[in-house]
Design a protein around this motif. Structure first.
Motif, mmCIF file in Angstrom:
data_model
loop_
_atom_site.group_PDB
_atom_site.id
_atom_site.type_symbol
_atom_site.label_atom_id
_atom_site.label_comp_id
_atom_site.label_asym_id
_atom_site.label_seq_id
_atom_site.Cartn_x
_atom_site.Cartn_y
_atom_site.Cartn_z
ATOM 1 N N ASP A 268 2.399 3.734 13.871
ATOM 2 C CA ASP A 268 1.444 2.705 13.451
ATOM 3 C C ASP A 268 0.994 2.927 12.009
ATOM 4 O OD1 ASP A 268 -0.495 0.480 14.010
ATOM 5 O OD2 ASP A 268 -1.944 2.087 13.662
ATOM 6 N N LEU A 269 0.750 4.181 11.641
ATOM 7 C CA LEU A 269 0.319 4.505 10.277
ATOM 8 C C LEU A 269 1.336 4.029 9.257
ATOM 9 C CD1 LEU A 269 -1.641 6.189 8.370
ATOM 10 C CD2 LEU A 269 0.034 8.033 8.639
ATOM 11 N N TYR A 270 2.605 4.372 9.460
ATOM 12 C CA TYR A 270 3.632 4.032 8.484
ATOM 13 C C TYR A 270 4.013 2.553 8.521
ATOM 14 C CZ TYR A 270 4.287 9.055 7.808
ATOM 15 O OH TYR A 270 4.092 10.390 7.509
ATOM 16 N N SER A 271 3.833 1.916 9.669
ATOM 17 C CA SER A 271 4.254 0.513 9.810
ATOM 18 C C SER A 271 3.213 -0.488 9.326
ATOM 19 C CB SER A 271 4.593 0.211 11.275
ATOM 20 O OG SER A 271 5.657 1.011 11.724
ATOM 21 N N HIS A 272 1.924 -0.131 9.411
ATOM 22 C CA HIS A 272 0.891 -1.144 9.189
ATOM 23 C C HIS A 272 -0.127 -0.831 8.096
ATOM 24 C CE1 HIS A 272 2.144 -1.818 13.511
ATOM 25 N NE2 HIS A 272 2.354 -3.006 12.977
ATOM 26 N N THR A 273 -0.195 0.393 7.604
ATOM 27 C CA THR A 273 -1.222 0.728 6.615
ATOM 28 C C THR A 273 -0.989 -0.019 5.306
ATOM 29 O OG1 THR A 273 -1.549 2.936 7.547
ATOM 30 C CG2 THR A 273 -2.268 2.589 5.276
ATOM 31 N N THR A 274 -2.050 -0.646 4.802
ATOM 32 C CA THR A 274 -1.973 -1.347 3.518
ATOM 33 C C THR A 274 -3.087 -0.936 2.552
ATOM 34 O OG1 THR A 274 -3.240 -3.200 4.446
ATOM 35 C CG2 THR A 274 -0.839 -3.394 4.492
ATOM 36 N N VAL A 275 -4.076 -0.165 3.026
ATOM 37 C CA VAL A 275 -5.168 0.280 2.163
ATOM 38 C C VAL A 275 -5.384 1.772 2.363
ATOM 39 C CG1 VAL A 275 -7.592 -0.014 1.510
ATOM 40 C CG2 VAL A 275 -6.281 -1.984 2.342
#
Length: 382
Positions: A268-275
């Motif tokens: 989830d961290l690598y797939s969705h983080t944007t900030v």
């Protein structure tokens, strides 16, 4: 506990020096014997609160969250006697020409004392295992505009993350101002400390990864998140406390280690983080270099373009080596920013720009000129 001794390696945040009427209740001793306090930070949501606090359009003046005016002020918040004239208000001098101050004794009939209540406070030290402050009753009584934070007051340099710093409050202000940037996003905070900024981010974002190192510090983050669950739940945000060591290349996924990462969280961290966020973590050159290496490494693992918001305070120090006032930690931070922007090659480029701190102030602290925000836009190389 009767005397406080400040050693040569003691570091003290001055956030609380500007709220002299706040009562900081000592709630427990942590695992290394440091006293832990509970403080409240009031969110000033409406324009009337900003006007009452002297904040207009991002004024750099400090905000006082107290209901009563500070001692030495009148009901308007002005210094007692300032801007007013009355007969007999002139200075009284004694026979030597010195100022003669006449103090009026408080009458027993005084029903409206001029200053705030001076009731004695008797802190109660709880054991580490007691969780009275996290009970359902305490949560239900939590005001919707107050952030409760457990923290320490003075620590050795290696434990500065357990204190509350102005940079975290500035970054929290920015989050509350730039609502759309965080709305529904996945956010990663590096070096979260007490977790204050992550908690504010979770009132807007969908998922916040609140990261730092040290089981004791991360446990404090977890307690603060529980104390403020009424704020994060209102926006549907989730805060996950995880260990992230800047000196290591990989995330800890060992289930036997407290605050380690599950495979689902890593994905989830690598797939969705944007900030990405970092507040007041640039006080040691080696750690500053480690953070920028971590930022570079994460930027190349994230699937989406992202933005990093960094908060830093320019601290002036007199050094014997230079025999002058310098800002060595800040200068090293600026050099690291410049090197990051000039990096060539790779699949990402880094665009660095300062953020003007002219947005409204919604938390109680002194927004001094030495506080700065920097934005790093991480974009794919085309």
């Amino acid at each position: 506990m009767d005397e406080v001794t400040f050693k040569s390696d003691t570091v003290l945040s001055d956030v609380h020096l500007y709220t002299p009427n706040q009562r900081h209740l000592m709630v427990r001793l942590n695992s290394v014997g440091q006293p832990v306090f509970l403080s409240q930070f009031k969110l000033l949501w409406n324009e009337d609160s900003w006007a009452d606090s002297g904040v207009e359009g991002g004024s750099h003046g400090g905000v006082c969250a107290e209901e009563a005016p500070p001692a030495g002020t009148d009901s308007t918040g002005s210094p007692s006697g300032c801007g007013r004239s009355s007969e007999g208000a002139g200075a009284q001098l004694d026979e030597d020409g010195d100022l003669d101050v006449v103090r009026r004794p408080r009458a027993a009939s005084d029903s409206d004392p001029a200053g705030p209540s001076r009731d004695k406070v008797h802190p109660v030290i709880l054991t580490q295992e007691e969780d009275d402050l996290l009970g359902d009753e305490a949560q239900e009584s939590s005001p919707p505009d107050v952030i409760k934070i457990e923290h320490t007051m003075a620590t050795p340099l290696e434990d500065v993350g357990k204190q509350v710093w102005r940079g975290a409050l500035l970054l929290a202000d920015y989050i509350l101002f730039q609502w759309d940037l965080f709305q529904g996003r996945t956010v990663l905070e590096l070096g979260a400390g007490t977790g204050l900024t992550s908690i504010v981010a979770a009132t807007v974002a969908q998922t916040v990864y609140c990261t730092d190192v040290g089981a004791d510090l991360l446990a404090m983050c977890q307690r603060n998140i529980a104390l403020n669950s009424h704020l994060t739940a209102a926006g549907g945000g989730i805060v996950k406390v995880k260990e992230l060591d800047w000196l290591k290349d990989d995330l800890c996924t060992d289930p036997e280690v407290p605050f380690s990462w599950s495979d689902e969280d890593v994905s989830d961290l690598y797939s969705h983080t944007t900030v990405l966020l970092a507040a007041e973590v640039f006080y040691d050159d080696d750690l500053t270099d480690a953070l920028f290496k971590t930022l570079f490494r994460l930027a190349h693992k994230l699937k989406n373009a992202c933005i990093a918001i960094l908060s830093v305070e320019k601290r002036l120090n007199f050094t014997l080596r230079h025999l002058d006032v310098t800002c060595e930690a800040y200068d090293h931070f600026r050099s690291a920013l410049h090197r990051l922007e000039k990096l060539a090659g790779g699949r990402r480029r880094f665009v660095v720009e300062p953020v003007e701190a002219s947005f409204p102030q919604r938390l109680a602290y002194e927004r001094i000129q030495q506080l700065e925000l920097w934005k790093i836009c991480v974009e794919p190389v085309t």
